[in-house]
Design a protein around this motif. Sequence first.
Motif, mmCIF file in Angstrom:
data_model
loop_
_atom_site.group_PDB
_atom_site.id
_atom_site.type_symbol
_atom_site.label_atom_id
_atom_site.label_comp_id
_atom_site.label_asym_id
_atom_site.label_seq_id
_atom_site.Cartn_x
_atom_site.Cartn_y
_atom_site.Cartn_z
ATOM 1 N N VAL A 1 -0.167 15.169 4.821
ATOM 2 C CA VAL A 1 -1.525 15.504 5.245
ATOM 3 C C VAL A 1 -2.419 15.596 4.018
ATOM 4 O O VAL A 1 -2.063 16.252 3.031
ATOM 5 N N ALA A 2 -3.566 14.956 4.059
ATOM 6 C CA ALA A 2 -4.539 15.046 2.970
ATOM 7 C C ALA A 2 -5.274 16.372 3.056
ATOM 8 O O ALA A 2 -5.803 16.735 4.114
ATOM 9 N N VAL A 3 -5.300 17.108 1.929
ATOM 10 C CA VAL A 3 -5.932 18.426 1.886
ATOM 11 C C VAL A 3 -6.605 18.626 0.530
ATOM 12 O O VAL A 3 -6.423 17.842 -0.398
ATOM 13 N N THR A 4 -7.360 19.708 0.411
ATOM 14 C CA THR A 4 -7.959 20.064 -0.869
ATOM 15 C C THR A 4 -6.865 20.354 -1.894
ATOM 16 O O THR A 4 -5.898 21.066 -1.596
ATOM 17 N N GLY A 5 -7.020 19.815 -3.101
ATOM 18 C CA GLY A 5 -6.006 19.979 -4.125
ATOM 19 C C GLY A 5 -5.682 21.422 -4.435
ATOM 20 O O GLY A 5 -4.518 21.792 -4.596
ATOM 21 N N SER A 6 -6.695 22.269 -4.496
ATOM 22 C CA SER A 6 -6.466 23.667 -4.856
ATOM 23 C C SER A 6 -5.620 24.393 -3.824
ATOM 24 O O SER A 6 -4.761 25.215 -4.175
ATOM 25 N N VAL A 7 -5.821 24.110 -2.540
ATOM 26 C CA VAL A 7 -5.039 24.797 -1.511
ATOM 27 C C VAL A 7 -3.616 24.249 -1.495
ATOM 28 O O VAL A 7 -2.652 24.981 -1.226
ATOM 29 N N ASN A 8 -3.455 22.981 -1.817
ATOM 30 C CA ASN A 8 -2.119 22.404 -1.915
ATOM 31 C C ASN A 8 -1.341 23.052 -3.057
ATOM 32 O O ASN A 8 -0.146 23.349 -2.931
ATOM 33 N N GLN A 9 -2.025 23.308 -4.161
ATOM 34 C CA GLN A 9 -1.382 23.952 -5.298
ATOM 35 C C GLN A 9 -0.995 25.398 -4.963
ATOM 36 O O GLN A 9 0.051 25.887 -5.389
ATOM 37 N N SER A 10 -1.831 26.072 -4.198
ATOM 38 C CA SER A 10 -1.523 27.459 -3.840
ATOM 39 C C SER A 10 -0.324 27.540 -2.901
ATOM 40 O O SER A 10 0.437 28.507 -2.930
ATOM 41 N N LYS A 11 -0.141 26.524 -2.084
ATOM 42 C CA LYS A 11 1.008 26.489 -1.183
ATOM 43 C C LYS A 11 2.301 26.237 -1.950
ATOM 44 O O LYS A 11 3.295 26.938 -1.745
ATOM 45 N N CYS B 1 0.859 -1.191 0.000
ATOM 46 C CA CYS B 1 0.000 0.000 0.000
ATOM 47 C C CYS B 1 0.893 1.238 0.000
ATOM 48 O O CYS B 1 1.637 1.468 0.959
ATOM 49 N N ASP B 2 0.851 2.013 -1.085
ATOM 50 C CA ASP B 2 1.742 3.173 -1.175
ATOM 51 C C ASP B 2 1.341 4.256 -0.180
ATOM 52 O O ASP B 2 0.256 4.219 0.404
ATOM 53 N N GLN B 3 2.234 5.226 0.012
ATOM 54 C CA GLN B 3 2.023 6.228 1.050
ATOM 55 C C GLN B 3 0.804 7.105 0.794
ATOM 56 O O GLN B 3 0.116 7.502 1.731
ATOM 57 N N ARG B 4 0.529 7.410 -0.474
ATOM 58 C CA ARG B 4 -0.658 8.217 -0.763
ATOM 59 C C ARG B 4 -1.916 7.500 -0.267
ATOM 60 O O ARG B 4 -2.765 8.097 0.400
ATOM 61 N N SER B 5 -2.027 6.224 -0.585
ATOM 62 C CA SER B 5 -3.203 5.452 -0.167
ATOM 63 C C SER B 5 -3.273 5.352 1.345
ATOM 64 O O SER B 5 -4.362 5.415 1.940
ATOM 65 N N GLN B 6 -2.127 5.223 1.999
ATOM 66 C CA GLN B 6 -2.122 5.137 3.456
ATOM 67 C C GLN B 6 -2.604 6.446 4.084
ATOM 68 O O GLN B 6 -3.349 6.431 5.075
ATOM 69 N N VAL B 7 -2.185 7.576 3.518
ATOM 70 C CA VAL B 7 -2.608 8.864 4.077
ATOM 71 C C VAL B 7 -4.097 9.088 3.845
ATOM 72 O O VAL B 7 -4.813 9.564 4.740
ATOM 73 N N LEU B 8 -4.586 8.755 2.659
ATOM 74 C CA LEU B 8 -6.019 8.902 2.396
ATOM 75 C C LEU B 8 -6.832 8.054 3.371
ATOM 76 O O LEU B 8 -7.836 8.512 3.935
ATOM 77 N N ALA B 9 -6.405 6.815 3.584
ATOM 78 C CA ALA B 9 -7.131 5.932 4.503
ATOM 79 C C ALA B 9 -7.079 6.450 5.934
ATOM 80 O O ALA B 9 -8.036 6.283 6.707
ATOM 81 N N ARG B 10 -5.990 7.099 6.285
ATOM 82 C CA ARG B 10 -5.830 7.652 7.638
ATOM 83 C C ARG B 10 -6.658 8.910 7.854
ATOM 84 O O ARG B 10 -7.277 9.094 8.911
ATOM 85 N N ASP B 11 -6.684 9.805 6.856
ATOM 86 C CA ASP B 11 -7.260 11.133 7.048
ATOM 87 C C ASP B 11 -8.724 11.260 6.636
ATOM 88 O O ASP B 11 -9.390 12.214 7.031
ATOM 89 N N LEU B 12 -9.215 10.352 5.811
ATOM 90 C CA LEU B 12 -10.604 10.424 5.350
ATOM 91 C C LEU B 12 -11.514 9.598 6.242
ATOM 92 O O LEU B 12 -11.076 8.651 6.916
#
Length: 221
Positions: free
Chosen positions: A156-166, A78-89
């Motif tokens: 940390v899982a966040v909204t894509g648009s705010v991640n792009q702005s950062k 299970c890659d890290q992206r999937s692990q974070v989504l499962a943790r934060d959602l």
Amino acid sequence: MRWLLLIILLTGCSAIPLSPGPQLNRVPEGTLDAPAARTSLAALPLAAPGRLDGYSRDCDKGACVFGQPWFDTDGDGCDQRSQVLARDLADVQRKPGRCGVQSGTLDDPYTGSRVTSVSKIQIDHVVPLAEMWRSGAAGWPQEKRVTAANDLRNLVAVTGSVNQSKGDKTPDEWMPPSAAYACSYGRIYVTVKAAYGLSVAPAERSALEKALATCDTPPAT
């Protein structure tokens, strides 16, 4: 009400900000508490940011200095992206027979909004990889950089648009739009910098001190 429902369906986000609560103030496991974060911040080496020479996030060009994105560091399939989504959602549904997350609901700590479409969610490196490079990682062996890039304490899982702005901005250049998350954001950031012995610039340290000062102030209701 019909217009509200239409907005939610089209954007995948709640049109009404959520009140700060445990879910919105969550931090990854292993994050320092506020007093420890303040102590660790004071101990970090102070230095001007280094150059970005040699840095590349694009593996297509062969550089890939932090390894392939979302590497399965523990080898559990299970890659890290999937692990974070499962943790934060919440209400997570995985793809049939696979680890990947196909649906769930995110209470985005950066914006205080609810996101119901996984396609609109991205994983943020709280300490950006470019900043890691400038503050010490340029001199690390590849193995250590791969470990740091996939450290769950920094993801940390966040909204894509705010991640792009950062983007690659540091706390003196960018902070989460939701002021209620400043304390948590500062704690995560310092935890990662301290864990890897990374330096901080003067303006960066000042911004982190301000963020950690909010830990003593209850969020507005």
